[in-house]
Scaffold this motif. Structure first.
Motif, PDB file in Angstrom:
ATOM      1  N   PHE A   1       5.489   5.447   1.188  1.00  9.27           N
ATOM      2  CA  PHE A   1       5.279   6.835   1.612  1.00  9.27           C
ATOM      3  C   PHE A   1       5.088   7.724   0.376  1.00  9.27           C
ATOM      4  O   PHE A   1       6.032   7.976  -0.368  1.00  9.27           O
ATOM      5  CB  PHE A   1       6.526   7.259   2.403  1.00  9.27           C
ATOM      6  CG  PHE A   1       6.589   8.704   2.808  1.00  9.27           C
ATOM      7  CD1 PHE A   1       5.603   9.270   3.610  1.00  9.27           C
ATOM      8  CD2 PHE A   1       7.661   9.494   2.414  1.00  9.27           C
ATOM      9  CE1 PHE A   1       5.691  10.607   4.005  1.00  9.27           C
ATOM     10  CE2 PHE A   1       7.765  10.823   2.813  1.00  9.27           C
ATOM     11  CZ  PHE A   1       6.772  11.373   3.609  1.00  9.27           C
ATOM     12  N   GLY A   2       3.848   8.148   0.164  1.00 11.49           N
ATOM     13  CA  GLY A   2       3.569   8.980  -1.005  1.00 11.49           C
ATOM     14  C   GLY A   2       2.816  10.238  -0.638  1.00 11.49           C
ATOM     15  O   GLY A   2       2.578  10.524   0.537  1.00 11.49           O
ATOM     16  N   VAL A   3       2.442  10.992  -1.653  1.00  8.34           N
ATOM     17  CA  VAL A   3       1.690  12.226  -1.420  1.00  8.34           C
ATOM     18  C   VAL A   3       0.841  12.508  -2.651  1.00  8.34           C
ATOM     19  O   VAL A   3       1.200  12.110  -3.760  1.00  8.34           O
ATOM     20  CB  VAL A   3       2.656  13.407  -1.108  1.00  8.34           C
ATOM     21  CG1 VAL A   3       3.506  13.789  -2.320  1.00  8.34           C
ATOM     22  CG2 VAL A   3       1.916  14.627  -0.568  1.00  8.34           C
ATOM     23  N   GLU A   4      -0.305  13.139  -2.428  1.00  4.58           N
ATOM     24  CA  GLU A   4      -1.128  13.606  -3.541  1.00  4.58           C
ATOM     25  C   GLU A   4      -1.076  15.126  -3.536  1.00  4.58           C
ATOM     26  O   GLU A   4      -1.597  15.758  -2.607  1.00  4.58           O
ATOM     27  CB  GLU A   4      -2.582  13.127  -3.400  1.00  4.58           C
ATOM     28  CG  GLU A   4      -3.462  13.614  -4.565  1.00  4.58           C
ATOM     29  CD  GLU A   4      -4.936  13.238  -4.444  1.00  4.58           C
ATOM     30  OE1 GLU A   4      -5.392  12.907  -3.325  1.00  4.58           O
ATOM     31  OE2 GLU A   4      -5.633  13.320  -5.468  1.00  4.58           O
ATOM     32  N   ILE A   5      -0.418  15.688  -4.534  1.00  9.30           N
ATOM     33  CA  ILE A   5      -0.307  17.151  -4.584  1.00  9.30           C
ATOM     34  C   ILE A   5      -1.378  17.726  -5.515  1.00  9.30           C
ATOM     35  O   ILE A   5      -1.738  17.122  -6.528  1.00  9.30           O
ATOM     36  CB  ILE A   5       1.112  17.618  -5.016  1.00  9.30           C
ATOM     37  CG1 ILE A   5       1.472  17.146  -6.422  1.00  9.30           C
ATOM     38  CG2 ILE A   5       2.156  17.156  -4.006  1.00  9.30           C
ATOM     39  CD1 ILE A   5       2.778  17.752  -6.958  1.00  9.30           C
TER      40      ILE A   5
ATOM     41  N   ILE B   1       0.862  -1.189   0.000  1.00  8.09           N
ATOM     42  CA  ILE B   1       0.000   0.000   0.000  1.00  8.09           C
ATOM     43  C   ILE B   1       0.893   1.232   0.000  1.00  8.09           C
ATOM     44  O   ILE B   1       2.023   1.193   0.491  1.00  8.09           O
ATOM     45  CB  ILE B   1      -0.966   0.080   1.214  1.00  8.09           C
ATOM     46  CG1 ILE B   1      -0.208  -0.041   2.543  1.00  8.09           C
ATOM     47  CG2 ILE B   1      -2.052  -0.967   1.109  1.00  8.09           C
ATOM     48  CD1 ILE B   1      -1.089   0.254   3.760  1.00  8.09           C
ATOM     49  N   CYS B   2       0.376   2.298  -0.602  1.00  8.96           N
ATOM     50  CA  CYS B   2       1.105   3.568  -0.556  1.00  8.96           C
ATOM     51  C   CYS B   2       0.161   4.646  -0.052  1.00  8.96           C
ATOM     52  O   CYS B   2      -0.885   4.895  -0.672  1.00  8.96           O
ATOM     53  CB  CYS B   2       1.638   3.923  -1.949  1.00  8.96           C
ATOM     54  SG  CYS B   2       2.651   5.417  -1.923  1.00  8.96           S
ATOM     55  N   PHE B   3       0.517   5.250   1.076  1.00 11.78           N
ATOM     56  CA  PHE B   3      -0.268   6.383   1.571  1.00 11.78           C
ATOM     57  C   PHE B   3       0.044   7.602   0.721  1.00 11.78           C
ATOM     58  O   PHE B   3       1.203   7.823   0.322  1.00 11.78           O
ATOM     59  CB  PHE B   3       0.049   6.651   3.046  1.00 11.78           C
ATOM     60  CG  PHE B   3      -0.478   5.578   3.956  1.00 11.78           C
ATOM     61  CD1 PHE B   3      -1.853   5.402   4.091  1.00 11.78           C
ATOM     62  CD2 PHE B   3       0.374   4.730   4.646  1.00 11.78           C
ATOM     63  CE1 PHE B   3      -2.368   4.399   4.911  1.00 11.78           C
ATOM     64  CE2 PHE B   3      -0.125   3.723   5.468  1.00 11.78           C
ATOM     65  CZ  PHE B   3      -1.498   3.561   5.601  1.00 11.78           C
ATOM     66  N   THR B   4      -0.995   8.378   0.429  1.00 14.37           N
ATOM     67  CA  THR B   4      -0.829   9.556  -0.440  1.00 14.37           C
ATOM     68  C   THR B   4      -1.658  10.692   0.158  1.00 14.37           C
ATOM     69  O   THR B   4      -2.722  11.035  -0.368  1.00 14.37           O
ATOM     70  CB  THR B   4      -1.318   9.247  -1.873  1.00 14.37           C
ATOM     71  OG1 THR B   4      -2.637   8.692  -1.791  1.00 14.37           O
ATOM     72  CG2 THR B   4      -0.397   8.261  -2.592  1.00 14.37           C
ATOM     73  N   GLU B   5      -1.177  11.236   1.274  1.00 14.91           N
ATOM     74  CA  GLU B   5      -1.949  12.279   1.959  1.00 14.91           C
ATOM     75  C   GLU B   5      -2.025  13.541   1.091  1.00 14.91           C
ATOM     76  O   GLU B   5      -1.209  13.749   0.208  1.00 14.91           O
ATOM     77  CB  GLU B   5      -1.292  12.610   3.312  1.00 14.91           C
ATOM     78  CG  GLU B   5      -1.036  11.403   4.207  1.00 14.91           C
ATOM     79  CD  GLU B   5      -2.299  10.730   4.758  1.00 14.91           C
ATOM     80  OE1 GLU B   5      -3.417  11.164   4.439  1.00 14.91           O
ATOM     81  OE2 GLU B   5      -2.139   9.750   5.514  1.00 14.91           O
ATOM     82  N   HIS B   6      -3.029  14.355   1.390  1.00 14.08           N
ATOM     83  CA  HIS B   6      -3.245  15.571   0.585  1.00 14.08           C
ATOM     84  C   HIS B   6      -2.252  16.675   0.906  1.00 14.08           C
ATOM     85  O   HIS B   6      -2.033  17.004   2.078  1.00 14.08           O
ATOM     86  CB  HIS B   6      -4.631  16.163   0.890  1.00 14.08           C
ATOM     87  CG  HIS B   6      -5.775  15.420   0.308  1.00 14.08           C
ATOM     88  ND1 HIS B   6      -5.985  15.314  -1.039  1.00 14.08           N
ATOM     89  CD2 HIS B   6      -6.813  14.767   0.888  1.00 14.08           C
ATOM     90  CE1 HIS B   6      -7.104  14.620  -1.261  1.00 14.08           C
ATOM     91  NE2 HIS B   6      -7.616  14.266  -0.102  1.00 14.08           N
ATOM     92  N   ASN B   7      -1.684  17.267  -0.147  1.00 14.13           N
ATOM     93  CA  ASN B   7      -1.050  18.573  -0.013  1.00 14.13           C
ATOM     94  C   ASN B   7      -1.569  19.464  -1.137  1.00 14.13           C
ATOM     95  O   ASN B   7      -1.115  19.383  -2.270  1.00 14.13           O
ATOM     96  CB  ASN B   7       0.481  18.494  -0.059  1.00 14.13           C
ATOM     97  CG  ASN B   7       1.112  19.862   0.240  1.00 14.13           C
ATOM     98  OD1 ASN B   7       0.419  20.882   0.188  1.00 14.13           O
ATOM     99  ND2 ASN B   7       2.395  19.880   0.545  1.00 14.13           N
ATOM    100  N   ASP B   8      -2.578  20.282  -0.794  1.00 17.09           N
ATOM    101  CA  ASP B   8      -3.159  21.219  -1.759  1.00 17.09           C
ATOM    102  C   ASP B   8      -2.716  22.639  -1.409  1.00 17.09           C
ATOM    103  O   ASP B   8      -3.539  23.567  -1.364  1.00 17.09           O
ATOM    104  CB  ASP B   8      -4.685  21.088  -1.755  1.00 17.09           C
ATOM    105  CG  ASP B   8      -5.166  19.845  -2.484  1.00 17.09           C
ATOM    106  OD1 ASP B   8      -5.163  19.849  -3.719  1.00 17.09           O
ATOM    107  OD2 ASP B   8      -5.502  18.855  -1.804  1.00 17.09           O
ATOM    108  N   HIS B   9      -1.433  22.778  -1.199  1.00 18.19           N
ATOM    109  CA  HIS B   9      -0.857  24.080  -0.830  1.00 18.19           C
ATOM    110  C   HIS B   9      -1.313  25.162  -1.810  1.00 18.19           C
ATOM    111  O   HIS B   9      -1.243  24.973  -3.026  1.00 18.19           O
ATOM    112  CB  HIS B   9       0.673  23.963  -0.869  1.00 18.19           C
ATOM    113  CG  HIS B   9       1.380  25.158  -0.329  1.00 18.19           C
ATOM    114  ND1 HIS B   9       1.795  26.202  -1.124  1.00 18.19           N
ATOM    115  CD2 HIS B   9       1.747  25.483   0.932  1.00 18.19           C
ATOM    116  CE1 HIS B   9       2.387  27.114  -0.380  1.00 18.19           C
ATOM    117  NE2 HIS B   9       2.377  26.703   0.872  1.00 18.19           N
ATOM    118  N   GLY B  10      -1.811  26.264  -1.266  1.00 15.71           N
ATOM    119  CA  GLY B  10      -2.175  27.403  -2.114  1.00 15.71           C
ATOM    120  C   GLY B  10      -3.579  27.351  -2.687  1.00 15.71           C
ATOM    121  O   GLY B  10      -4.037  28.304  -3.311  1.00 15.71           O
ATOM    122  N   ALA B  11      -4.298  26.228  -2.454  1.00 15.56           N
ATOM    123  CA  ALA B  11      -5.647  26.120  -3.026  1.00 15.56           C
ATOM    124  C   ALA B  11      -6.685  26.836  -2.165  1.00 15.56           C
ATOM    125  O   ALA B  11      -7.788  27.129  -2.624  1.00 15.56           O
ATOM    126  CB  ALA B  11      -6.034  24.650  -3.198  1.00 15.56           C
TER     127      ALA B  11
END
Ligand code: ZN
Ligand code: ZN
Length: 269
Positions: A79-83, A35-45
Motif C-alpha cells: 500500500f503506497g502513494v505518489e504525492i 507489487i506496490c500500488f501508488t495512487e496519486h495525491n496531488d493535493h493543492g496542484a
C-alpha cells in the motif's frame, strides 16, 4: 529479473484505467512477486478530473487490504502513494503520510514551482527548452532540501517527457550544475530515487530518469533505486523491466530497493 513493480495506479487514481483486481491478476500472470500500488495525491496542484488527482485514501486502503488478503498466496500487495511535492503543501503531506499505514511513499515533482511542465504552455514561459528544463530541476532541488516525508524521488527528469523534442538534446553535462547538487541533496537525506520505465514506452530513448543520471547517482553514493512501471492499465505492468535491469547493472548495481512499512530492503537484480 526484476519481480517487484513499485509504481502502479488503478481506477482509484484520476487517470487510472484498470481496476485494482485486474492489475493484481496481470502482475501474477507476469510472474511478479511484489507489487506496490501508488495512487496519486496531488493535493493543492489544482489538477482537473474526477477527484482532482487526490485519491480517496480511506476507500483505497480498504480495497488494498481486502485484495492483498485475497491474493496473499500468489503475490505480496503493498500500500503506497505518489504525492505531488509542492512547497505550499509541505505541512499537509507531512501529516498525510502519517495518517495511513503506508508501505511506501513516492515523492514526485509533477509541477515546477506553480507551473505544470505537462502542458505545452509551460514552455512558453521560457525562451529555450533548456531554460524550461533548468527551472524544473531548480524546483526539484528546492523540494529535495525541504521534504523528508517521502522514501523515493519519482521520475526525476519527468519534464523531459513533455518538452519540445523530449529528451533528445539532453546530456548530463549540460545540467550537471543543478543535477549534482540535486542528487547529493536526496542522498544526504537518506532517500533514494526511482527508475520509472514509462519513458521507454512513451517513445523516449530510456527510462526516467535517463541512464546518465542513474550512473551519476551511483557514483555519488546513491543507494539502490526503487523500480516502477507507472502502469495505469494492465498492459503496462512491469513494462520494459529487462531494459531497466540492464541499465541498473550497467550503472554498477547488483540490487534494487523495495519499501515495506516505510523500511527499505534490497532485492538482487
Ligand atoms: Zn498518473
Ligand atoms: Zn508521477
Amino acid at each position: 529479473m526484476i519481480t517487484s513493480d513499485c509504481h502502479m495506479h488503478t481506477t482509484f487514481s484520476t487517470d487510472g484505467i484498470s481496476d485494482m483486481e485486474s492489475m493484481i491478476l496481470s502482475a501474477v500472470k507476469k510472474g511478479l512477486k511484489i507489487i506496490c500500488f501508488t495512487e496519486h495525491n496531488d493535493h493543492g496542484a489544482g489538477f482537473e478530473g474526477p477527484g482532482n488527482y487526490v485519491v480517496d485514501t480511506k476507500k483505497y486502503h480498504e480495497s488494498c487490504i481486502e485484495l492483498s488478503e485475497k491474493y496473499s498466496d500468489k503475490i505480496k500487495v503493498l500500500f503506497g502513494v505518489e504525492i505531488g511535492l509542492m512547497e505550499k503543501e509541505k505541512e499537509y503531506f507531512d501529516e498525510y503520510v502519517n495518517s495511513y499505514p503506508f508501505d511506501f511513499v513516492i515523492g514526485s515533482s509533477h509541477t515546477a514551482g506553480l507551473l505544470d511542465p505537462y502542458y505545452p504552455e509551460y514552455y512558453t514561459h521560457f525562451s529555450t527548452t533548456e531554460e524550461a528544463y533548468r527551472y524544473y530541476f531548480e524546483s526539484e532541488l528546492i523540494r529535495a532540501g525541504k521534504f523528508t516525508c517521502y522514501d523515493s524521488y519519482g521520475h526525476l527528469d519527468y519534464a523531459l517527457r513533455y518538452g519540445p523534442g523530449g529528451n533528445s538534446g539532453f546530456t548530463y553535462e549540460k545540467y550537471a550544475d543543478l543535477l549534482d547538487p540535486l542528487l547529493k541533496e536526496i542522498i544526504s537525506h537518506g532517500k533514494v530515487i526511482e527508475v520509472n520505465s514509462s519513458g521507454i514506452r512513451k517513445g523516449m530513448n530510456g527510462p526516467n530518469p535517463a541512464a546518465s543520471i542513474i550512473k551519476r547517482y551511483k557514483e555519488l553514493g546513491g543507494l539502490p533505486l526503487t523500480v516502477g512501471s507507472d502502469a495505469h492499465e494492465i498492459k503496462d505492468v512491469a513494462a520494459d523491466f529487462n531494459t531497466v535491469r540492464d541499465i541498473l547493472i550497467d550503472a554498477g548495481y547488483t540490487s534494487y530497493s523495495v519499501f515495506e512499512k516505510r523500511v527499505r530492503r534490497e532485492i538482487s537484480l
